[in-house]
Design a protein around this motif. Structure first.
Motif, PDB file in Angstrom:
ATOM      1  N   ASP A 146       0.802  -1.216   0.000  1.00 39.65           N
ATOM      2  CA  ASP A 146       0.000   0.000   0.000  1.00 39.65           C
ATOM      3  C   ASP A 146       0.839   1.273   0.000  1.00 39.65           C
ATOM      4  OD1 ASP A 146       0.711  -1.025   2.539  1.00 39.65           O
ATOM      5  OD2 ASP A 146      -0.658   0.385   3.506  1.00 39.65           O
ATOM      6  N   GLN A 147       2.160   1.146   0.247  1.00 41.59           N
ATOM      7  CA  GLN A 147       3.045   2.302   0.223  1.00 41.59           C
ATOM      8  C   GLN A 147       3.981   2.293  -0.988  1.00 41.59           C
ATOM      9  OE1 GLN A 147       2.763   4.839   2.545  1.00 41.59           O
ATOM     10  NE2 GLN A 147       0.972   3.628   3.148  1.00 41.59           N
ATOM     11  N   LEU A 148       3.682   1.427  -1.944  1.00 40.55           N
ATOM     12  CA  LEU A 148       4.536   1.281  -3.124  1.00 40.55           C
ATOM     13  C   LEU A 148       4.663   2.598  -3.891  1.00 40.55           C
ATOM     14  CD1 LEU A 148       5.694  -1.395  -4.812  1.00 40.55           C
ATOM     15  CD2 LEU A 148       4.001  -0.549  -6.453  1.00 40.55           C
ATOM     16  N   GLN A 149       5.866   2.880  -4.370  1.00 47.03           N
ATOM     17  CA  GLN A 149       6.093   4.112  -5.121  1.00 47.03           C
ATOM     18  C   GLN A 149       6.316   3.883  -6.615  1.00 47.03           C
ATOM     19  OE1 GLN A 149       8.842   6.919  -3.388  1.00 47.03           O
ATOM     20  NE2 GLN A 149       8.378   6.256  -1.302  1.00 47.03           N
ATOM     21  N   HIS A 150       6.853   2.699  -6.975  1.00 46.81           N
ATOM     22  CA  HIS A 150       7.172   2.438  -8.380  1.00 46.81           C
ATOM     23  C   HIS A 150       6.676   1.049  -8.793  1.00 46.81           C
ATOM     24  CE1 HIS A 150       9.888   5.859  -7.926  1.00 46.81           C
ATOM     25  NE2 HIS A 150      10.436   5.236  -6.900  1.00 46.81           N
ATOM     26  N   LEU A 151       5.953   0.987  -9.907  1.00 48.95           N
ATOM     27  CA  LEU A 151       5.536  -0.277 -10.510  1.00 48.95           C
ATOM     28  C   LEU A 151       6.145  -0.362 -11.905  1.00 48.95           C
ATOM     29  CD1 LEU A 151       3.789  -2.865 -10.799  1.00 48.95           C
ATOM     30  CD2 LEU A 151       1.942  -1.376 -11.648  1.00 48.95           C
ATOM     31  N   VAL A 152       6.844  -1.481 -12.176  1.00 40.88           N
ATOM     32  CA  VAL A 152       7.448  -1.711 -13.490  1.00 40.88           C
ATOM     33  C   VAL A 152       6.892  -3.010 -14.060  1.00 40.88           C
ATOM     34  CG1 VAL A 152       9.579  -2.075 -14.787  1.00 40.88           C
ATOM     35  CG2 VAL A 152       9.581  -0.526 -12.809  1.00 40.88           C
ATOM     36  N   LEU A 153       6.398  -2.974 -15.285  1.00 40.19           N
ATOM     37  CA  LEU A 153       5.985  -4.181 -15.996  1.00 40.19           C
ATOM     38  C   LEU A 153       6.992  -4.432 -17.113  1.00 40.19           C
ATOM     39  CD1 LEU A 153       3.234  -2.731 -14.897  1.00 40.19           C
ATOM     40  CD2 LEU A 153       2.120  -4.464 -16.310  1.00 40.19           C
ATOM     41  N   ASP A 154       7.765  -5.489 -16.981  1.00 39.92           N
ATOM     42  CA  ASP A 154       8.770  -5.816 -17.995  1.00 39.92           C
ATOM     43  C   ASP A 154       8.222  -6.910 -18.904  1.00 39.92           C
ATOM     44  OD1 ASP A 154      11.047  -6.011 -19.477  1.00 39.92           O
ATOM     45  OD2 ASP A 154      12.391  -6.479 -17.808  1.00 39.92           O
ATOM     46  N   ASP A 167      -4.546 -11.302 -13.764  1.00 43.24           N
ATOM     47  CA  ASP A 167      -3.624 -11.310 -12.621  1.00 43.24           C
ATOM     48  C   ASP A 167      -3.004  -9.931 -12.406  1.00 43.24           C
ATOM     49  OD1 ASP A 167      -4.137 -13.957 -12.208  1.00 43.24           O
ATOM     50  OD2 ASP A 167      -2.288 -14.697 -13.082  1.00 43.24           O
ATOM     51  N   ILE A 168      -2.618  -9.289 -13.515  1.00 43.20           N
ATOM     52  CA  ILE A 168      -2.021  -7.953 -13.401  1.00 43.20           C
ATOM     53  C   ILE A 168      -3.020  -6.980 -12.786  1.00 43.20           C
ATOM     54  CG2 ILE A 168      -1.167  -5.969 -14.722  1.00 43.20           C
ATOM     55  CD1 ILE A 168       0.019  -8.001 -16.727  1.00 43.20           C
ATOM     56  N   MET A 169      -4.256  -7.026 -13.260  1.00 41.21           N
ATOM     57  CA  MET A 169      -5.271  -6.101 -12.745  1.00 41.21           C
ATOM     58  C   MET A 169      -5.564  -6.386 -11.280  1.00 41.21           C
ATOM     59  SD  MET A 169      -5.505  -4.239 -15.292  1.00 41.21           S
ATOM     60  CE  MET A 169      -6.670  -3.109 -14.532  1.00 41.21           C
ATOM     61  N   VAL A 172      -2.725  -4.887  -9.258  1.00 43.94           N
ATOM     62  CA  VAL A 172      -2.828  -3.425  -9.219  1.00 43.94           C
ATOM     63  C   VAL A 172      -3.861  -2.976  -8.189  1.00 43.94           C
ATOM     64  CG1 VAL A 172      -3.542  -1.405 -10.574  1.00 43.94           C
ATOM     65  CG2 VAL A 172      -1.980  -3.089 -11.570  1.00 43.94           C
ATOM     66  N   SER A 173      -4.877  -3.813  -7.943  1.00 44.03           N
ATOM     67  CA  SER A 173      -5.907  -3.447  -6.959  1.00 44.03           C
ATOM     68  C   SER A 173      -5.334  -3.364  -5.542  1.00 44.03           C
ATOM     69  CB  SER A 173      -7.052  -4.461  -6.999  1.00 44.03           C
ATOM     70  OG  SER A 173      -6.648  -5.721  -6.472  1.00 44.03           O
ATOM     71  N   PHE A 174      -4.176  -3.976  -5.300  1.00 40.61           N
ATOM     72  CA  PHE A 174      -3.522  -3.910  -3.991  1.00 40.61           C
ATOM     73  C   PHE A 174      -2.557  -2.717  -3.884  1.00 40.61           C
ATOM     74  CE2 PHE A 174      -4.747  -8.347  -4.245  1.00 40.61           C
ATOM     75  CZ  PHE A 174      -5.136  -8.660  -2.944  1.00 40.61           C
ATOM     76  N   THR A 181       4.260   4.432 -12.734  1.00 40.76           N
ATOM     77  CA  THR A 181       4.136   3.160 -13.451  1.00 40.76           C
ATOM     78  C   THR A 181       4.929   3.231 -14.749  1.00 40.76           C
ATOM     79  OG1 THR A 181       1.918   2.830 -12.541  1.00 40.76           O
ATOM     80  CG2 THR A 181       2.553   1.474 -14.435  1.00 40.76           C
ATOM     81  N   VAL A 182       5.751   2.221 -14.960  1.00 39.72           N
ATOM     82  CA  VAL A 182       6.595   2.143 -16.151  1.00 39.72           C
ATOM     83  C   VAL A 182       6.322   0.805 -16.838  1.00 39.72           C
ATOM     84  CG1 VAL A 182       8.962   2.036 -17.006  1.00 39.72           C
ATOM     85  CG2 VAL A 182       8.382   3.594 -15.134  1.00 39.72           C
TER      86      VAL A 182
END
Length: 452
Positions: A146-154, A167-169, A172-174, A181-182
């Motif tokens: 809940d405190q995440l600052q960066h999400l990367v999808l490689d 699964d990705i969606m 992301v709900s969490f 987001t990158v």
């Protein structure tokens, strides 16, 4: 552009320079400033262009400058092999820093699972995960993001191809809505743009040199019947000296069969597929990287997940269904300014797919003549050849042999003759297998081993 120009944290820069990197690749030159500016980003770049460093370096630099480092960054990858590869790069780059990372994927033993749980409770800077296993930790409440600052999808396109959209969606709900987001993808089909539109906010866009094989790859093709494929490869592999050969087949079952065939013919070959246990797969990759196993056979998943230097020959036992996958497959060779060879075996039913590949890369791939003793090759029809690039259509491929025979002494000639006779006599086995078959990191010295 020199990496010093990015004003990275000195400890991070020291690790980068210690690995021998001085100048940024084109994707790094464009992506790093945007990520440092905390922009959302959608980037189209092939494997081998330096894309992993393009997001790791700015993210790690921002982590080194922030106080909130508990589960700061999540990197999603389609396969455990790619997740491990990314983690090894984090280890290498963070060697002179105190940045921590954790890989989360299925298939590990009980000890590895307990290590994952402990690390998640204590918190790490970077989590690299495959979607399935990560969801189980999030659903259990063990992992809080809940405190995440960066999400990367490689390799986002590969994740969607493997059916990970839901699964990705769910993951992301969490996550908090306010985050950076990158998204990195080798291709940019409509489904990727739809995903980007859902996850990213006012993203910047970069597209770097897609759909073109490296100039150092010598691309060749053999037009063959299925019954000739194994015989041709056997001859090629016996008469040329390639220390590292990667063979791609269309299905897991065919990968298994080819592994059995080539081992039966005396080659040191390993089949790499999802039915193997995690430790078996890691052991095979390690043997291949260290040149103790010269021949590795796999499916397209391997083309995205493997990062091995010095692969000299890539063979497409089957033409890939997607022309973009051809780029990924042959991109395993001729990396880092080296040269390599890529050979594709094209049967009657795959001629149209091969023509689409030539259209995509705007190049006629040289046709090589079959050895006479293997029989007649299928004839390329005018309809198939008409799909080739216009400017190359009338060019005739030079009729030269791909290999040069190794010099042999008189004594070894008799032995070779006997071997050839034996192979010819047993040819029904490879033919049977060929016709029956239809059907995922370099580490710097001193870096501590990670929990699986």
């Amino acid at each position: 552009m020199d990496f010093k120009d990015f004003n990275f944290n000195p400890d991070l820069l020291e690790g980068l320079l210690a690995m021998g990197f001085r100048n940024a690749t084109p994707i790094q030159q464009e992506a790093i400033p945007l990520i440092l500016a905390k922009k959302d980003l959608i980037a189209c770049a092939q494997t081998g262009t330096g894309k992993t460093g393009a997001y790791l370096l700015p993210v790690m630099n921002m982590i080194s400058q922030t106080e909130n480092r508990h589960n700061n960054t999540l990197i999603l990858a389609p396969t455990r092999e790619l997740a491990q590869q990314i983690d090894l790069q984090v280890e290498a780059l963070s060697y002179f820093t105190n940045i921590s990372s954790l890989t989360v994927y299925g298939g590990g033993d009980g000890i590895a699972y307990e290590q994952q749980k402990r690390s998640m409770r204590e918190g790490v800077d970077i989590i690299i995960a495959t979607p399935g296993r990560l969801i189980s930790h999030l659903s259990s409440g063990l992992l809080k993001l809940d405190q995440l600052q960066h999400l990367v999808l490689d390799e986002a396109d590969r994740m969607l191809d493997m059916g990970f959209y839901d699964d990705i969606m769910r993951i992301v709900s969490f996550l908090p809505e306010k985050r950076q987001t990158v998204l990195f993808s080798a291709t940019m089909p409509p489904k990727i743009r739809k995903l980007a539109g859902t996850l990213l906010k006012d993203p910047e866009q970069i597209s770097i040199a897609i759909s073109k094989p490296a100039a150092g790859i010598n691309q060749q093709a053999y037009i063959v019947h299925d019954s000739q494929k194994v015989k041709l490869l056997t001859e090629l592999m016996k008469n040329v000296d390639f220390p590292s050969i990667l063979i791609f087949a269309s299905t897991k079952e065919k990968v298994k069969n080819l592994g059995k065939v080539f081992r039966g013919l005396g080659f040191k070959a390993e089949a790499f597929h999802s039915d193997l246990g995690q430790k078996e797969r890691e052991a095979i990759l390690s043997e291949f990287k260290n040149k103790r196993v010269p021949v590795l056979i796999g499916t397209d998943v391997l083309s995205r997940g493997i990062d091995v230097e010095g692969i000299s020959l890539v063979i497409n036992f089957d033409v890939p269904h997607d022309p973009e996958d051809y780029i990924h497959r042959i991109g395993r060779t001729a990396r880092a300014a080296t040269t390599g060879t890529a050979i594709t075996l094209v049967n009657d039913k795959d001629k149209r797919k091969f023509a689409n590949i030539e259209k995509l890369i705007d190049k006629t791939i040289e046709r090589m003549p079959l050895p006479e003793h293997l029989g007649e090759a299928p004839v390329e029809t005018a309809a198939t050849s008409s799909s080739r690039p216009e400017h190359n259509r009338d060019r005739k491929a030079p009729q030269r042999k791909f290999w040069k025979k190794k010099p042999k002494t008189e004594g070894s000639a008799a032995k070779s003759e006997g071997t050839a006779a034996k192979t010819e006599g047993s040819s029904s086995k490879p033919e049977g297998v060929a016709s029956k078959a239809a059907g995922a990191e370099p580490k710097t010295a001193g870096a501590a081993p990670k929990a699986e």
